[in-house]
Design a protein around this motif. Structure first.
Motif, PDB file in Angstrom:
ATOM      1  N   SER A   2       0.837  -1.192   0.000  1.00  0.00           N
ATOM      2  CA  SER A   2       0.000   0.000   0.000  1.00  0.00           C
ATOM      3  C   SER A   2       0.876   1.247   0.000  1.00  0.00           C
ATOM      4  N   PRO A   3       0.434   2.272  -0.723  1.00  0.00           N
ATOM      5  CA  PRO A   3       1.243   3.497  -0.746  1.00  0.00           C
ATOM      6  C   PRO A   3       1.260   4.173   0.614  1.00  0.00           C
ATOM      7  N   PHE A   4       2.390   4.780   0.940  1.00  0.00           N
ATOM      8  CA  PHE A   4       2.581   5.507   2.190  1.00  0.00           C
ATOM      9  C   PHE A   4       2.530   6.991   1.877  1.00  0.00           C
ATOM     10  N   HIS A   5       1.489   7.686   2.385  1.00  0.00           N
ATOM     11  CA  HIS A   5       1.314   9.103   2.073  1.00  0.00           C
ATOM     12  C   HIS A   5       1.364   9.350   0.564  1.00  0.00           C
ATOM     13  N   GLY A   6       0.772   8.449  -0.205  1.00  0.00           N
ATOM     14  CA  GLY A   6       0.752   8.612  -1.654  1.00  0.00           C
ATOM     15  C   GLY A   6       2.041   8.250  -2.351  1.00  0.00           C
ATOM     16  N   ILE A   7       2.985   7.618  -1.648  1.00  0.00           N
ATOM     17  CA  ILE A   7       4.270   7.227  -2.241  1.00  0.00           C
ATOM     18  C   ILE A   7       4.189   5.760  -2.667  1.00  0.00           C
ATOM     19  N   HIS A   8       4.321   5.516  -3.957  1.00  0.00           N
ATOM     20  CA  HIS A   8       4.279   4.173  -4.517  1.00  0.00           C
ATOM     21  C   HIS A   8       5.704   3.742  -4.867  1.00  0.00           C
ATOM     22  N   THR A   9       6.135   2.607  -4.352  1.00  0.00           N
ATOM     23  CA  THR A   9       7.441   2.043  -4.682  1.00  0.00           C
ATOM     24  C   THR A   9       7.298   1.150  -5.902  1.00  0.00           C
ATOM     25  N   ILE A  10       8.102   1.393  -6.917  1.00  0.00           N
ATOM     26  CA  ILE A  10       8.012   0.657  -8.179  1.00  0.00           C
ATOM     27  C   ILE A  10       9.303  -0.124  -8.388  1.00  0.00           C
ATOM     28  N   ASP A  11       9.183  -1.424  -8.528  1.00  0.00           N
ATOM     29  CA  ASP A  11      10.336  -2.254  -8.889  1.00  0.00           C
ATOM     30  C   ASP A  11      10.558  -2.094 -10.387  1.00  0.00           C
ATOM     31  N   THR A  12      11.691  -1.509 -10.773  1.00  0.00           N
ATOM     32  CA  THR A  12      11.932  -1.231 -12.189  1.00  0.00           C
ATOM     33  C   THR A  12      12.311  -2.473 -12.987  1.00  0.00           C
ATOM     34  N   GLY A  13      12.599  -3.595 -12.297  1.00  0.00           N
ATOM     35  CA  GLY A  13      12.963  -4.820 -12.991  1.00  0.00           C
ATOM     36  C   GLY A  13      14.414  -4.890 -13.418  1.00  0.00           C
ATOM     37  N   PHE A  14      15.222  -3.946 -12.986  1.00  0.00           N
ATOM     38  CA  PHE A  14      16.628  -3.918 -13.389  1.00  0.00           C
ATOM     39  C   PHE A  14      17.404  -4.996 -12.631  1.00  0.00           C
ATOM     40  N   HIS A  15      18.054  -5.876 -13.343  1.00  0.00           N
ATOM     41  CA  HIS A  15      18.904  -6.956 -12.831  1.00  0.00           C
ATOM     42  C   HIS A  15      18.115  -8.063 -12.140  1.00  0.00           C
ATOM     43  N   ARG A  16      17.421  -7.753 -11.027  1.00  0.00           N
ATOM     44  CA  ARG A  16      16.714  -8.785 -10.274  1.00  0.00           C
ATOM     45  C   ARG A  16      15.602  -8.107  -9.467  1.00  0.00           C
ATOM     46  N   TYR A 180      19.869  -4.088   0.529  1.00  0.00           N
ATOM     47  CA  TYR A 180      19.098  -5.061  -0.230  1.00  0.00           C
ATOM     48  C   TYR A 180      18.199  -5.861   0.705  1.00  0.00           C
ATOM     49  N   ARG A 181      16.970  -6.045   0.271  1.00  0.00           N
ATOM     50  CA  ARG A 181      16.003  -6.745   1.110  1.00  0.00           C
ATOM     51  C   ARG A 181      16.378  -8.213   1.308  1.00  0.00           C
ATOM     52  N   GLU A 182      17.179  -8.801   0.430  1.00  0.00           N
ATOM     53  CA  GLU A 182      17.592 -10.197   0.608  1.00  0.00           C
ATOM     54  C   GLU A 182      18.455 -10.387   1.853  1.00  0.00           C
ATOM     55  N   LEU A 183      19.058  -9.291   2.356  1.00  0.00           N
ATOM     56  CA  LEU A 183      19.928  -9.392   3.522  1.00  0.00           C
ATOM     57  C   LEU A 183      19.211  -9.033   4.815  1.00  0.00           C
ATOM     58  N   ASP A 184      17.913  -8.704   4.725  1.00  0.00           N
ATOM     59  CA  ASP A 184      17.155  -8.440   5.940  1.00  0.00           C
ATOM     60  C   ASP A 184      17.074  -9.701   6.800  1.00  0.00           C
ATOM     61  N   SER A 185      17.078  -9.515   8.105  1.00  0.00           N
ATOM     62  CA  SER A 185      16.971 -10.635   9.025  1.00  0.00           C
ATOM     63  C   SER A 185      16.390 -10.130  10.336  1.00  0.00           C
ATOM     64  N   GLU A 186      16.330 -10.992  11.328  1.00  0.00           N
ATOM     65  CA  GLU A 186      15.868 -10.572  12.658  1.00  0.00           C
ATOM     66  C   GLU A 186      16.796  -9.513  13.242  1.00  0.00           C
ATOM     67  N   ASN A 187      17.975  -9.364  12.662  1.00  0.00           N
ATOM     68  CA  ASN A 187      18.915  -8.324  13.084  1.00  0.00           C
ATOM     69  C   ASN A 187      18.631  -6.973  12.439  1.00  0.00           C
TER      70      ASN A 187
END
Length: 316
Positions: A2-16, A180-187
């Motif tokens: 869902s957008p935050f205060h009207g801010i939409h995050t767009i995955d541009t599809g670049f690389h991965r 990068y979101r792939e490196l997110d963890s409980e830390n």
């Protein structure tokens, strides 16, 4: 998401997936893009306009944080679909979007012609009459919502960041590093600076990071990748890591194969930390970060060359 205060995050599809973001800010039925991704990203950006309940004619602005091709390579192609939009960018970047020949040549020198074509597609010039220059303090009026442009060099001399007071959010391009979101963890999240060629300047970048934090933002929207919080802690981490990268670069300055030494030094700096943080293996993390380490090593090499040239100049 869902957008935050009207801010939409767009995955541009670049690389991965979740590597490269553009943002669409919507206010009172009008829209502003912040960064465009590559020419290949145009369908995703236009789909985001439709998903937000807008038409291409409702987009008033395309704001470019800087003209590196993963941020701005698709600007000209996107603009062809946005009949009312104007482009806002730093005055040092504007000539390279109006005539992108030097921009393409620079990217080709770093990545090679085949990779530039594959990754970025055709770089379309932007008509000069559709360009607005964003000097320090320039305000973009999005249907009454002020988007303040700040001169934030250090990653690139032509870099601006955008402060949206309504959402208390900074759109930082590459000034506030990479996470990068792939490196997110409980830390939590793992964040590190980007020193890609050719204009990395450590003191200036640290000053720009401090300037963004002085705004006391609730969040920062990174190109790589997404909106993050806890910004003061991450700013401290980034500044410490810039210093660590500079220290290691200086230690490699006289190495016989300096670039290989820089790559090894950055590998040693980031891979064990990222692996411990994320719970992934060193091999998994290295696969994720290898291109960033390569480009950061190139950028540090350019910075070392610049330092050596300055040291060799005769004193007045």
């Amino acid at each position: 998401m869902s957008p935050f205060h009207g801010i939409h995050t767009i995955d541009t599809g670049f690389h991965r997936p979740q590597f490269d973001a553009a943002y669409l800010v919507v206010e009172n039925g009008r829209g502003a893009f912040i960064d465009s991704g590559t020419s290949h990203s145009v369908p995703a950006l236009l789909a985001a306009v439709a998903d937000a309940g807008l038409n291409p004619a409702d987009i008033d602005w395309l704001i470019l944080t800087h003209v590196h091709l993963d941020h701005a390579g698709g600007a000209g192609a996107l603009l062809q679909h946005l009949p009312n939009a104007r482009v806002v960018l730093h005055r040092r970047g504007a000539p390279h979007m109006i005539d992108p020949a030097k921009l393409i040549a620079g990217a080709t020198a770093v990545y090679g012609e085949e990779e530039v074509t594959r990754s970025y597609g055709r770089i379309v010039p932007i008509p000069a009459e559709r360009v607005d220059i964003a000097d320090e303090g320039h305000v973009v009026d999005l249907a009454g919502r002020a988007l303040l442009c700040l001169d934030t060099p250090g990653h690139a001399a032509h870099h601006i960041s955008i402060w949206d007071e309504k959402s208390r959010t900074v759109f930082s391009g590459d000034t506030f590093g990479i996470s990068y979101r792939e490196l997110d963890s409980e830390n939590g999240l793992f964040i590190f600076p980007t020193t890609t060629p050719v204009q990395f300047d450590p003191p200036t970048l640290k000053d720009s990071i401090r300037r963004l934090i002085a705004l006391q933002p609730d969040g920062i929207c990174l190109t790589h990748y997404g909106r993050i919080g806890d910004v003061e802690r991450h700013a401290t981490t980034l500044i410490e890591q810039i210093d660590a990268m500079v220290e290691r670069a200086l230690a490699c300055a006289d190495a016989p194969d300096r670039h290989a030494a820089l790559v090894a030094a950055l590998d040693d700096l980031y891979i064990p930390r990222a692996a411990a943080h994320s719970g992934q293996s060193s091999e998994q993390v290295r696969e994720l970060l290898h291109m960033d380490i390569e480009l950061n090593a190139q950028g540090l090499g350019v910075w070392l060359d610049r330092q050596q040239r300055r040291a060799a100049r005769p004193s007045s």
